[in-house]
Design a protein around this motif. Structure first.
Motif, PDB file in Angstrom:
ATOM      1  N   LEU A  58       8.755   7.273  -1.982  1.00 26.60           N
ATOM      2  CA  LEU A  58       9.830   5.658  -2.354  1.00 26.60           C
ATOM      3  C   LEU A  58      10.103   5.386  -1.037  1.00 26.60           C
ATOM      4  N   LEU A  59      10.032   3.997  -1.594  1.00 26.41           N
ATOM      5  CA  LEU A  59      11.145   3.676  -0.217  1.00 26.41           C
ATOM      6  C   LEU A  59      12.352   2.882  -1.216  1.00 26.41           C
ATOM      7  N   LYS A  60      13.093   2.476  -0.310  1.00 30.16           N
ATOM      8  CA  LYS A  60      14.874   1.265  -0.300  1.00 30.16           C
ATOM      9  C   LYS A  60      14.666   0.503  -1.361  1.00 30.16           C
ATOM     10  N   SER A  61      13.629   0.056  -1.415  1.00 30.57           N
ATOM     11  CA  SER A  61      13.491  -1.860  -2.179  1.00 30.57           C
ATOM     12  C   SER A  61      12.449  -1.586  -2.258  1.00 30.57           C
ATOM     13  N   PRO A  62      11.747  -2.753  -3.054  1.00 31.90           N
ATOM     14  CA  PRO A  62      10.516  -3.653  -2.863  1.00 31.90           C
ATOM     15  C   PRO A  62      10.142  -3.364  -1.947  1.00 31.90           C
ATOM     16  N   GLY A  63      11.338  -4.566  -1.151  1.00 28.58           N
ATOM     17  CA  GLY A  63      10.982  -4.984  -0.085  1.00 28.58           C
ATOM     18  C   GLY A  63      10.516  -4.954   1.934  1.00 28.58           C
ATOM     19  N   ASP A  64      10.354  -2.696   1.282  1.00 30.43           N
ATOM     20  CA  ASP A  64      10.372  -2.806   2.076  1.00 30.43           C
ATOM     21  C   ASP A  64       9.286  -2.386   2.008  1.00 30.43           C
ATOM     22  N   SER A  65       7.842  -2.827   1.419  1.00 26.51           N
ATOM     23  CA  SER A  65       7.342  -2.618   1.447  1.00 26.51           C
ATOM     24  C   SER A  65       5.857  -3.452   2.337  1.00 26.51           C
ATOM     25  N   GLN A  66       6.919  -4.790   3.095  1.00 30.86           N
ATOM     26  CA  GLN A  66       5.883  -5.862   3.614  1.00 30.86           C
ATOM     27  C   GLN A  66       5.516  -4.816   5.021  1.00 30.86           C
ATOM     28  N   PHE A  67       5.952  -3.372   5.033  1.00 30.32           N
ATOM     29  CA  PHE A  67       5.683  -2.959   6.012  1.00 30.32           C
ATOM     30  C   PHE A  67       4.791  -1.960   6.020  1.00 30.32           C
ATOM     31  N   PHE A  68       4.249  -2.014   5.071  1.00 29.74           N
ATOM     32  CA  PHE A  68       2.655  -1.401   4.547  1.00 29.74           C
ATOM     33  C   PHE A  68       1.667  -1.681   4.009  1.00 29.74           C
ATOM     34  N   ALA A  69       1.804  -3.323   3.882  1.00 24.37           N
ATOM     35  CA  ALA A  69       1.151  -3.978   3.460  1.00 24.37           C
ATOM     36  C   ALA A  69      -0.786  -3.804   4.071  1.00 24.37           C
ATOM     37  N   ALA A  70      -0.260  -3.938   5.229  1.00 27.64           N
ATOM     38  CA  ALA A  70      -1.686  -3.628   6.288  1.00 27.64           C
ATOM     39  C   ALA A  70      -2.415  -2.814   5.931  1.00 27.64           C
ATOM     40  N   LEU A  71      -1.510  -1.089   5.166  1.00 21.15           N
ATOM     41  CA  LEU A  71      -2.279   0.379   5.010  1.00 21.15           C
ATOM     42  C   LEU A  71      -3.397   0.219   3.906  1.00 21.15           C
ATOM     43  N   LYS A  72      -3.056  -0.848   2.578  1.00 17.42           N
ATOM     44  CA  LYS A  72      -3.964  -1.666   1.945  1.00 17.42           C
ATOM     45  C   LYS A  72      -5.045  -1.680   1.877  1.00 17.42           C
ATOM     46  N   VAL A  73      -5.972  -2.045   3.060  1.00 20.54           N
ATOM     47  CA  VAL A  73      -7.389  -2.651   3.660  1.00 20.54           C
ATOM     48  C   VAL A  73      -7.303  -1.639   3.815  1.00 20.54           C
ATOM     49  N   ALA A  74      -9.117  -1.198   3.406  1.00 25.44           N
ATOM     50  CA  ALA A  74      -9.357  -0.295   3.043  1.00 25.44           C
ATOM     51  C   ALA A  74     -10.662   0.378   4.698  1.00 25.44           C
ATOM     52  N   THR A  75     -10.404   0.731   5.526  1.00 27.14           N
ATOM     53  CA  THR A  75     -11.674   0.911   6.712  1.00 27.14           C
ATOM     54  C   THR A  75     -11.465   1.901   6.344  1.00 27.14           C
ATOM     55  N   PRO A  76     -12.793   2.190   7.692  1.00 33.73           N
ATOM     56  CA  PRO A  76     -13.894   3.543   7.917  1.00 33.73           C
ATOM     57  C   PRO A  76     -12.806   3.739   8.090  1.00 33.73           C
ATOM     58  N   TYR A  77     -11.541   3.836   9.076  1.00 32.66           N
ATOM     59  CA  TYR A  77     -11.088   5.260   9.954  1.00 32.66           C
ATOM     60  C   TYR A  77      -9.329   5.551   9.531  1.00 32.66           C
ATOM     61  N   SER A  78      -9.361   4.833   8.186  1.00 28.66           N
ATOM     62  CA  SER A  78      -8.317   4.894   7.674  1.00 28.66           C
ATOM     63  C   SER A  78      -7.704   6.589   6.843  1.00 28.66           C
ATOM     64  N   PRO A  79      -7.197   7.630   7.167  1.00 30.80           N
ATOM     65  CA  PRO A  79      -7.108   8.639   6.859  1.00 30.80           C
ATOM     66  C   PRO A  79      -7.184   8.661   4.948  1.00 30.80           C
ATOM     67  N   PHE A  80      -6.679   7.258   4.478  1.00 28.86           N
ATOM     68  CA  PHE A  80      -6.662   7.078   2.882  1.00 28.86           C
ATOM     69  C   PHE A  80      -7.806   6.890   1.949  1.00 28.86           C
ATOM     70  N   SER A  81      -7.344   7.468   0.694  1.00 25.76           N
ATOM     71  CA  SER A  81      -9.107   7.392   0.514  1.00 25.76           C
ATOM     72  C   SER A  81      -8.829   6.615  -0.708  1.00 25.76           C
ATOM     73  N   LYS A  82      -6.951   6.066  -1.082  1.00 22.92           N
ATOM     74  CA  LYS A  82      -6.595   5.533  -2.371  1.00 22.92           C
ATOM     75  C   LYS A  82      -5.185   5.177  -1.674  1.00 22.92           C
ATOM     76  N   PHE A  83      -4.787   3.752  -1.132  1.00 20.24           N
ATOM     77  CA  PHE A  83      -3.291   3.383  -0.863  1.00 20.24           C
ATOM     78  C   PHE A  83      -2.934   2.165  -1.815  1.00 20.24           C
ATOM     79  N   THR A  84      -1.895   2.349  -2.701  1.00 23.14           N
ATOM     80  CA  THR A  84      -0.710   1.566  -3.705  1.00 23.14           C
ATOM     81  C   THR A  84       0.773   1.437  -3.218  1.00 23.14           C
ATOM     82  N   ILE A  85       0.640  -0.214  -3.409  1.00 19.04           N
ATOM     83  CA  ILE A  85       2.322  -0.169  -2.854  1.00 19.04           C
ATOM     84  C   ILE A  85       2.350  -0.818  -4.597  1.00 19.04           C
ATOM     85  N   GLU A  86       3.404  -0.008  -5.683  1.00 12.36           N
ATOM     86  CA  GLU A  86       3.482  -0.642  -6.570  1.00 12.36           C
ATOM     87  C   GLU A  86       5.256  -0.750  -6.139  1.00 12.36           C
TER      88      GLU A  86
END
Length: 105
Positions: A58-86
């Motif tokens: 949980l972020l402090k505010s929805p505005g903080d999500s900008q710092f994590f937007a790049a993690l939503k892109v699926a890449t072979p080397y990402s540690p995430f099978s799913k990554f969402t920000i709501e």
């Protein structure tokens, strides 16, 4: 356990690293680096110390999500099978240990 997930989940809530940003002691770039470093620590704890396969951060505010937007892109080397920000909530699931390094099964 959180009923929404099939395995253990780590929920990181009410984390406040913003006072130095709010007081003007640092800029938004440094604040973003702090948030990303904190999230990276949560991912490490989830995988190595707590064996949780899902993370709710949980972020402090929805505005903080900008710092994590790049993690939503699926890449072979990402540690995430799913990554969402709501809004101010990041939800992600970790790949199995071998899958995060790009290993082929």
């Amino acid at each position: 356990m959180i009923s929404k997930y099939t395995g253990p989940a780590l929920s990181a809530r009410f984390v406040n690293v913003s006072p130095i940003y709010d007081l003007g002691l640092t800029d938004s770039g440094s604040y973003g680096q702090m948030l990303v470093a904190l999230f990276s620590g949560v991912v490490w704890l989830s995988r190595d110390a707590l064996s949780a396969t899902h993370i709710r951060f949980l972020l402090k505010s929805p505005g903080d999500s900008q710092f994590f937007a790049a993690l939503k892109v699926a890449t072979p080397y990402s540690p995430f099978s799913k990554f969402t920000i709501e809004g101010a909530l990041i939800e992600c699931s970790l790949k199995e240990a071998g899958a995060a390094s790009g290993a082929v099964s």
